[in-house]
Every structure is written in C-alpha cells, then in structure tokens.
Design a protein around this motif. Structure first.
Motif, PDB file in Angstrom:
ATOM      1  N   LEU A   1      -7.642   2.342  -7.574  1.00 27.39           N
ATOM      2  CA  LEU A   1      -6.201   2.215  -7.408  1.00 27.39           C
ATOM      3  C   LEU A   1      -5.863   1.804  -5.981  1.00 27.39           C
ATOM      4  O   LEU A   1      -5.015   0.930  -5.756  1.00 27.39           O
ATOM      5  CB  LEU A   1      -5.503   3.536  -7.753  1.00 27.39           C
ATOM      6  CG  LEU A   1      -3.993   3.562  -7.533  1.00 27.39           C
ATOM      7  CD1 LEU A   1      -3.316   2.566  -8.464  1.00 27.39           C
ATOM      8  CD2 LEU A   1      -3.450   4.958  -7.737  1.00 27.39           C
ATOM      9  N   ILE A   2      -6.549   2.397  -5.017  1.00 23.29           N
ATOM     10  CA  ILE A   2      -6.307   2.043  -3.613  1.00 23.29           C
ATOM     11  C   ILE A   2      -6.711   0.599  -3.369  1.00 23.29           C
ATOM     12  O   ILE A   2      -5.991  -0.144  -2.694  1.00 23.29           O
ATOM     13  CB  ILE A   2      -7.068   3.008  -2.681  1.00 23.29           C
ATOM     14  CG1 ILE A   2      -6.483   4.414  -2.816  1.00 23.29           C
ATOM     15  CG2 ILE A   2      -7.005   2.533  -1.244  1.00 23.29           C
ATOM     16  CD1 ILE A   2      -7.248   5.488  -2.088  1.00 23.29           C
ATOM     17  N   SER A   3      -7.831   0.177  -3.920  1.00 21.29           N
ATOM     18  CA  SER A   3      -8.262  -1.217  -3.773  1.00 21.29           C
ATOM     19  C   SER A   3      -7.251  -2.165  -4.410  1.00 21.29           C
ATOM     20  O   SER A   3      -6.920  -3.208  -3.841  1.00 21.29           O
ATOM     21  CB  SER A   3      -9.636  -1.418  -4.420  1.00 21.29           C
ATOM     22  OG  SER A   3     -10.588  -0.638  -3.786  1.00 21.29           O
ATOM     23  N   TYR A   4      -6.766  -1.808  -5.589  1.00 19.21           N
ATOM     24  CA  TYR A   4      -5.772  -2.640  -6.275  1.00 19.21           C
ATOM     25  C   TYR A   4      -4.500  -2.767  -5.434  1.00 19.21           C
ATOM     26  O   TYR A   4      -3.964  -3.864  -5.250  1.00 19.21           O
ATOM     27  CB  TYR A   4      -5.461  -2.044  -7.644  1.00 19.21           C
ATOM     28  CG  TYR A   4      -4.315  -2.735  -8.345  1.00 19.21           C
ATOM     29  CD1 TYR A   4      -4.486  -3.981  -8.930  1.00 19.21           C
ATOM     30  CD2 TYR A   4      -3.050  -2.142  -8.397  1.00 19.21           C
ATOM     31  CE1 TYR A   4      -3.441  -4.621  -9.561  1.00 19.21           C
ATOM     32  CE2 TYR A   4      -2.009  -2.780  -9.022  1.00 19.21           C
ATOM     33  CZ  TYR A   4      -2.198  -4.016  -9.606  1.00 19.21           C
ATOM     34  OH  TYR A   4      -1.154  -4.643 -10.219  1.00 19.21           O
ATOM     35  N   LEU A   5      -4.004  -1.636  -4.926  1.00 21.79           N
ATOM     36  CA  LEU A   5      -2.791  -1.670  -4.106  1.00 21.79           C
ATOM     37  C   LEU A   5      -2.999  -2.480  -2.828  1.00 21.79           C
ATOM     38  O   LEU A   5      -2.105  -3.203  -2.395  1.00 21.79           O
ATOM     39  CB  LEU A   5      -2.343  -0.248  -3.772  1.00 21.79           C
ATOM     40  CG  LEU A   5      -1.831   0.568  -4.945  1.00 21.79           C
ATOM     41  CD1 LEU A   5      -1.530   1.995  -4.500  1.00 21.79           C
ATOM     42  CD2 LEU A   5      -0.599  -0.064  -5.555  1.00 21.79           C
TER      43      LEU A   5
END
Length: 67
Positions: free
Chosen positions: A3-7
């Motif tokens: 999720l952090i990578s996506y954001l």
C-alpha cells in the motif's frame, strides 16, 4: 508495504504530471475573489476571537467584586 509503495507511485506520478504542465493558464476563480474570500474569513475569525476575549475579560473578578 505494498500500500505504501502504491501510494508512493501514485503521488510521484501525480506530481510529475503537475510539474510537466508548465502552462498554468487562467484560473476559473479570479485572484481578487480569492483574496476577498480570505479577507472575509479572516475578519470573521478576528471578530470571533475578539468577542471571546472580551467575554473572558469581563469574567475576571476585580478587587471590588471578588467571586
């Protein structure tokens, strides 16, 4: 962690798009209207703060009227 990578990817992509568009063009809202709105809100906030301060000051006991 995904999720952090996506954001991070979404934010980086969006910032790149914003920076790439060098032409800022005309704003749909004129600058004068924005400034008037900011001054209007600042006046209201200042008036409310002054009102609260005056109310607070009138509630302070004096030597002739201790509470």
């Amino acid at each position: 962690m995904s999720l952090i990578s996506y954001l991070h990817v979404v934010l980086t992509t969006r910032l790149a798009e914003v920076r790439r568009d060098g032409e800022r063009g005309d704003s749909p809202v004129p600058t004068a209207v924005i400034i008037f709105g900011l001054v209007f809100v600042a006046t209201i906030v200042t008036g409310l703060a002054l009102s609260k301060a005056n109310d607070w000051m009138t509630n302070i006991p004096t030597h002739t009227n201790p509470k």
